[in-house]
Design a protein around this motif. Structure first.
Motif, PDB file in Angstrom:
ATOM      1  N   ALA A 179       0.837  -1.205   0.000  1.00 43.05           N
ATOM      2  CA  ALA A 179       0.000   0.000   0.000  1.00 43.05           C
ATOM      3  C   ALA A 179       0.873   1.256   0.000  1.00 43.05           C
ATOM      4  O   ALA A 179       0.569   2.246  -0.690  1.00 43.05           O
ATOM      5  N   VAL A 229      -4.886   7.369  -5.896  1.00 41.31           N
ATOM      6  CA  VAL A 229      -5.638   6.436  -6.734  1.00 41.31           C
ATOM      7  C   VAL A 229      -5.685   5.085  -6.023  1.00 41.31           C
ATOM      8  O   VAL A 229      -4.637   4.568  -5.631  1.00 41.31           O
ATOM      9  N   ALA A 230      -6.922   4.570  -5.819  1.00 39.41           N
ATOM     10  CA  ALA A 230      -7.037   3.276  -5.138  1.00 39.41           C
ATOM     11  C   ALA A 230      -6.474   2.181  -6.027  1.00 39.41           C
ATOM     12  O   ALA A 230      -6.738   2.142  -7.220  1.00 39.41           O
ATOM     13  N   ARG A 231      -5.654   1.331  -5.459  1.00 38.20           N
ATOM     14  CA  ARG A 231      -5.096   0.204  -6.219  1.00 38.20           C
ATOM     15  C   ARG A 231      -5.334  -1.070  -5.424  1.00 38.20           C
ATOM     16  O   ARG A 231      -5.390  -1.040  -4.195  1.00 38.20           O
ATOM     17  N   PRO A 232      -5.456  -2.193  -6.128  1.00 39.68           N
ATOM     18  CA  PRO A 232      -5.674  -3.430  -5.385  1.00 39.68           C
ATOM     19  C   PRO A 232      -4.492  -3.721  -4.466  1.00 39.68           C
ATOM     20  O   PRO A 232      -3.343  -3.441  -4.827  1.00 39.68           O
ATOM     21  N   SER A 259      -2.129  -6.352  -1.883  1.00 46.17           N
ATOM     22  CA  SER A 259      -1.448  -7.619  -2.166  1.00 46.17           C
ATOM     23  C   SER A 259      -2.149  -8.744  -1.428  1.00 46.17           C
ATOM     24  O   SER A 259      -2.477  -8.607  -0.256  1.00 46.17           O
ATOM     25  N   GLU A 261       3.681   5.963  -5.614  1.00 47.43           N
ATOM     26  CA  GLU A 261       3.469   6.187  -7.055  1.00 47.43           C
ATOM     27  C   GLU A 261       2.640   7.439  -7.311  1.00 47.43           C
ATOM     28  O   GLU A 261       2.646   7.985  -8.415  1.00 47.43           O
ATOM     29  N   ASP A 262       1.887   7.908  -6.296  1.00 51.19           N
ATOM     30  CA  ASP A 262       1.067   9.108  -6.452  1.00 51.19           C
ATOM     31  C   ASP A 262       1.813  10.383  -6.073  1.00 51.19           C
ATOM     32  O   ASP A 262       1.225  11.471  -6.094  1.00 51.19           O
ATOM     33  N   ARG A 318       3.815   1.505  -1.245  1.00 53.53           N
ATOM     34  CA  ARG A 318       4.391   1.603  -2.600  1.00 53.53           C
ATOM     35  C   ARG A 318       3.385   2.245  -3.558  1.00 53.53           C
ATOM     36  O   ARG A 318       3.750   3.081  -4.385  1.00 53.53           O
ATOM     37  N   ALA A 319       2.099   1.849  -3.421  1.00 60.63           N
ATOM     38  CA  ALA A 319       1.079   2.445  -4.288  1.00 60.63           C
ATOM     39  C   ALA A 319       0.967   3.945  -4.009  1.00 60.63           C
ATOM     40  O   ALA A 319       0.828   4.758  -4.937  1.00 60.63           O
TER      41      ALA A 319
END
Ligand SMILES: NC(=O)c1ccc[n+]([C@@H]2O[C@H](COP(=O)([O-])OP(=O)(O)OC[C@H]3O[C@@H](n4cnc5c(N)ncnc54)[C@H](O)[C@@H]3O)[C@@H](O)[C@H]2O)c1
Length: 364
Positions: free
Chosen positions: A137, A270-273, A275, A143-144, A139-140
């Motif tokens: 999470a 941005v919501a990302r799936p 792990s 990315e933003d 890491r996601a």
């Protein structure tokens, strides 16, 4: 690739981490623990007895795998045994899931990467702290944040282990910091360029070697990764994962290592799936999936080696007082691996590499 179901596994190394692996394999779907090996056979027997069903034991993983029809090995031996045990398994046609660190030295790690190439078998390193949904999470969130400037980890704890860690020259850097260094590479999606490190032992330390360290890495793209840690720091202890901050162009993300990370940035993330994988259970699932699909998994030996190279660079910098380039660490390790390699197929594979860094990062 076809794979029998369940996948028959031999566990080698039945110490404290080996027993954790025993319980994980026993509970996992799609795998069957068919043998336990340890150089000290009574240790293997004691680990097998706890299962409550008869499981063959021995001192040699390859012999036990051959006797039990195992297809793969989980290597939870001590670091100095990783190279001989894993090499023998790969050349016996077995795939290997091994505990961190990949090997005791980067030279041995390169030999194992080349042995995997020479045999065509999978060797995946279980770097358990990378398989953490909160790290995924973070890491996601990173990315933003646009361009990243700085990543920091603080690790301050006061464990009293007794045993080998109390005697090592660099217990924090060699035994623990590899988890953080590996997570930093994963978080940033950037590889290390150079390291500067001071390692020291506070006057009250109960360790013989350097229980504390301050390390700065230049990562690709000019990002700086700063790690500060101590293993003799009573009070206000951090989590075992450490406390993290990612500082970027559009904001920051923080993680205490135990709870969901927090984003403080312009605009909504941005919501990302997340792990689906966690800890050594996650590593085992990824390993068996990789054998079924034939796709190289995260933690495949080539991809893992630069985490150990960060440790070796930090130790070399601490010992010399110099800034150390990762490419120099890789070049010296490659030369040593070529000089000391005894297996002709492995030496040929090592000699065929145009650039060590390119070979290690090609799959990433
Ligand atoms: N992922 C994590 O969080 C984590 C935590 C602890 C340890 N580890 C790693 O797990 C590995 C094992 O650590 P541990 O704490 O269980 O050590 P340990 O000393 O408790 O157990 C290691 C076992 O390996 C056996 N062994 C040694 N050489 C062998 C050989 N050649 N063949 C077969 N067996 C051999 C020993 O007899 C011992 O029983 C290490 O690489 C360590 O870094 C990882």
């Amino acid at each position: 690739m076809s794979l029998e179901n369940p996948l028959r596994l031999v566990l080698v190394g039945a110490g404290s981490m080996g027993r954790a692996w025993r319980d994980t394999i026993e509970a996992a779907p799609g795998v069957e623990l068919v043998g336990i090996a340890d150089i000290h056979e009574p240790t293997a027997q004691a680990a097998a007895d706890a299962l409550g069903r008869p499981v063959p034991v021995g001192t040699d993983a390859v012999a036990l795998a051959s006797a039990t029809g195992a297809r793969a090995v989980v290597d939870a031996t001590v670091p100095e045994a990783h190279h001989p045990v894993t090499t023998a398994a790969l050349f016996a046609g077995l795939d290997v899931l091994g505990e961190k660190p990949v090997a005791e030295t980067v030279a041995q790690a390169l030999s194992l990467a080349a042995a995997s190439e020479a045999t065509g078998r999978l060797f995946m390193v279980s770097q358990s702290r990378r398989w953490n949904p909160q790290l995924f999470a973070l890491r996601a969130m990173a990315e933003d944040l646009g361009s990243i400037g700085t990543l920091t980890t603080e690790f301050f704890r006061a464990p009293r282990f007794g045993g080998f860690r109390d005697e090592m020259a660099h217990p924090l850097l060699v035994d623990m910091a590899i988890h953080a260094f590996d997570s930093a590479r994963f978080l940033l999606g950037a590889e290390p360029v150079s390291a500067y490190c001071e390692a020291y032992n506070p006057p009250w330390s109960w360790y013989a070697g350097a229980a504390a360290a301050v390390a700065t890495f230049e990562m690709e793209g000019g990002i700086r990764y700063a790690y500060t840690g101590s293993w003799c720091s009573p009070g206000a202890e951090t989590s075992w994962n450490g406390v993290w901050r990612v500082s970027g162009e559009k904001g920051s993300a923080r993680w205490d290592g135990d709870h969901d990370p927090v984003l403080d940035a312009d605009g909504p993330g941005v919501a990302r799936p997340g792990s689906p994988y966690e800890g050594i259970e996650g590593a085992l699932l990824v390993f068996t999936d990789a054998l079924r699909t034939g796709d190289p998994p995260m933690g495949e030996v080539h991809e893992n080696v630069l985490s150990l190279a960060m440790v070796e660079a930090a130790v070399r910098s601490a010992d010399t007082g110099e800034r150390v380039r990762l490419d120099d660490v890789l070049a010296a390790a490659h030369a040593e691996a070529l000089r000391t390699e005894t297996h002709p197929d492995v030496r040929d594979a090592l000699a065929s590499w145009p650039s060590v860094r390119e070979v290690l990062t090609a799959a990433g």
